[in-house]
Design a protein around this motif. Sequence first.
Motif, PDB file in Angstrom:
ATOM      1  N   MET A   1      -0.876  18.111  -1.158  1.00 23.19           N
ATOM      2  CA  MET A   1      -0.223  17.129  -1.976  1.00 23.19           C
ATOM      3  C   MET A   1      -1.238  16.024  -2.284  1.00 23.19           C
ATOM      4  O   MET A   1      -1.953  15.558  -1.405  1.00 23.19           O
ATOM      5  CB  MET A   1       0.986  16.543  -1.249  1.00 23.19           C
ATOM      6  CG  MET A   1       1.630  15.423  -2.028  1.00 23.19           C
ATOM      7  SD  MET A   1       3.163  14.800  -1.311  1.00 23.19           S
ATOM      8  CE  MET A   1       2.572  14.009   0.159  1.00 23.19           C
ATOM      9  N   LEU A   2      -1.264  15.613  -3.545  1.00 23.84           N
ATOM     10  CA  LEU A   2      -2.157  14.544  -3.971  1.00 23.84           C
ATOM     11  C   LEU A   2      -1.345  13.263  -4.075  1.00 23.84           C
ATOM     12  O   LEU A   2      -0.348  13.199  -4.771  1.00 23.84           O
ATOM     13  CB  LEU A   2      -2.787  14.877  -5.323  1.00 23.84           C
ATOM     14  CG  LEU A   2      -3.822  13.907  -5.857  1.00 23.84           C
ATOM     15  CD1 LEU A   2      -5.025  13.846  -4.925  1.00 23.84           C
ATOM     16  CD2 LEU A   2      -4.249  14.319  -7.247  1.00 23.84           C
ATOM     17  N   THR A   3      -1.781  12.232  -3.344  1.00 21.44           N
ATOM     18  CA  THR A   3      -1.141  10.927  -3.380  1.00 21.44           C
ATOM     19  C   THR A   3      -2.040  10.000  -4.186  1.00 21.44           C
ATOM     20  O   THR A   3      -3.223   9.853  -3.865  1.00 21.44           O
ATOM     21  CB  THR A   3      -0.958  10.371  -1.953  1.00 21.44           C
ATOM     22  OG1 THR A   3      -0.244  11.331  -1.190  1.00 21.44           O
ATOM     23  CG2 THR A   3      -0.213   9.060  -1.976  1.00 21.44           C
ATOM     24  N   LEU A   4      -1.489   9.363  -5.215  1.00 24.17           N
ATOM     25  CA  LEU A   4      -2.303   8.538  -6.097  1.00 24.17           C
ATOM     26  C   LEU A   4      -2.126   7.047  -5.869  1.00 24.17           C
ATOM     27  O   LEU A   4      -2.902   6.251  -6.364  1.00 24.17           O
ATOM     28  CB  LEU A   4      -1.992   8.873  -7.556  1.00 24.17           C
ATOM     29  CG  LEU A   4      -2.250  10.331  -7.947  1.00 24.17           C
ATOM     30  CD1 LEU A   4      -1.908  10.542  -9.405  1.00 24.17           C
ATOM     31  CD2 LEU A   4      -3.673  10.739  -7.654  1.00 24.17           C
ATOM     32  N   LEU A   5      -1.115   6.643  -5.145  1.00 22.83           N
ATOM     33  CA  LEU A   5      -0.928   5.229  -4.873  1.00 22.83           C
ATOM     34  C   LEU A   5      -1.896   4.784  -3.785  1.00 22.83           C
ATOM     35  O   LEU A   5      -2.212   5.533  -2.875  1.00 22.83           O
ATOM     36  CB  LEU A   5       0.514   4.954  -4.446  1.00 22.83           C
ATOM     37  CG  LEU A   5       1.567   5.282  -5.488  1.00 22.83           C
ATOM     38  CD1 LEU A   5       2.954   5.081  -4.907  1.00 22.83           C
ATOM     39  CD2 LEU A   5       1.379   4.448  -6.732  1.00 22.83           C
ATOM     40  N   ASP A   6      -2.340   3.539  -3.864  1.00 23.92           N
ATOM     41  CA  ASP A   6      -3.322   2.989  -2.932  1.00 23.92           C
ATOM     42  C   ASP A   6      -4.612   3.799  -3.065  1.00 23.92           C
ATOM     43  O   ASP A   6      -5.114   3.957  -4.165  1.00 23.92           O
ATOM     44  CB  ASP A   6      -2.775   2.988  -1.507  1.00 23.92           C
ATOM     45  CG  ASP A   6      -3.595   2.114  -0.564  1.00 23.92           C
ATOM     46  OD1 ASP A   6      -4.271   1.195  -1.057  1.00 23.92           O
ATOM     47  OD2 ASP A   6      -3.569   2.359   0.642  1.00 23.92           O
ATOM     48  N   THR A   7      -5.156   4.327  -2.004  1.00 28.27           N
ATOM     49  CA  THR A   7      -6.359   5.155  -2.054  1.00 28.27           C
ATOM     50  C   THR A   7      -5.944   6.589  -2.365  1.00 28.27           C
ATOM     51  O   THR A   7      -5.121   7.155  -1.636  1.00 28.27           O
ATOM     52  CB  THR A   7      -7.090   5.119  -0.696  1.00 28.27           C
ATOM     53  OG1 THR A   7      -7.437   3.764  -0.411  1.00 28.27           O
ATOM     54  CG2 THR A   7      -8.327   5.982  -0.719  1.00 28.27           C
ATOM     55  N   PRO A   8      -6.490   7.199  -3.443  1.00 24.78           N
ATOM     56  CA  PRO A   8      -6.138   8.602  -3.714  1.00 24.78           C
ATOM     57  C   PRO A   8      -6.478   9.481  -2.512  1.00 24.78           C
ATOM     58  O   PRO A   8      -7.581   9.409  -1.973  1.00 24.78           O
ATOM     59  CB  PRO A   8      -6.992   8.956  -4.926  1.00 24.78           C
ATOM     60  CG  PRO A   8      -7.262   7.645  -5.581  1.00 24.78           C
ATOM     61  CD  PRO A   8      -7.365   6.646  -4.457  1.00 24.78           C
ATOM     62  N   PRO A  16      -4.729  17.129   8.167  1.00 21.21           N
ATOM     63  CA  PRO A  16      -4.618  15.673   8.022  1.00 21.21           C
ATOM     64  C   PRO A  16      -4.976  15.236   6.604  1.00 21.21           C
ATOM     65  O   PRO A  16      -5.676  15.938   5.880  1.00 21.21           O
ATOM     66  CB  PRO A  16      -5.649  15.148   9.026  1.00 21.21           C
ATOM     67  CG  PRO A  16      -6.672  16.223   9.096  1.00 21.21           C
ATOM     68  CD  PRO A  16      -5.917  17.523   8.926  1.00 21.21           C
ATOM     69  N   PRO A  17      -4.520  14.059   6.191  1.00 25.21           N
ATOM     70  CA  PRO A  17      -4.866  13.522   4.874  1.00 25.21           C
ATOM     71  C   PRO A  17      -6.369  13.287   4.751  1.00 25.21           C
ATOM     72  O   PRO A  17      -7.033  12.924   5.720  1.00 25.21           O
ATOM     73  CB  PRO A  17      -4.120  12.188   4.805  1.00 25.21           C
ATOM     74  CG  PRO A  17      -3.109  12.247   5.891  1.00 25.21           C
ATOM     75  CD  PRO A  17      -3.618  13.189   6.924  1.00 25.21           C
TER      76      PRO A  17
END
Length: 97
Positions: A1-8, A16-17
């Motif tokens: 999963m790609l999280t774009l809020l804060d630090t991508p 782990p992320p």
Amino acid sequence: MLTLLDTPTWTPPDGPPRPLPATVPAALLVHLAAQDEGRGGWRPREQLIALFWPDRPASEGQHHLRVTLHRLRTLLTDLGQADALQAERTRLSLALP
């Protein structure tokens, strides 16, 4: 999963992320992912060249995009998403889970 809020950040299903590096290939990944919203849509290469290298001549922008795409493929391979980027002569598509 790609999280774009804060630090991508990329979070694999079983690990782990991992924050994305502060590089042009990672910025292109974030841009394509944010524009696509999981639809697998295509983006014209000219649009990306105008966005990332607006002050460069077309031939130079095309060269920069080719180099960036090579580096983006390496980044996607490192993230376990080697097949996520589809590139054709005039357009690009990114399909992430």
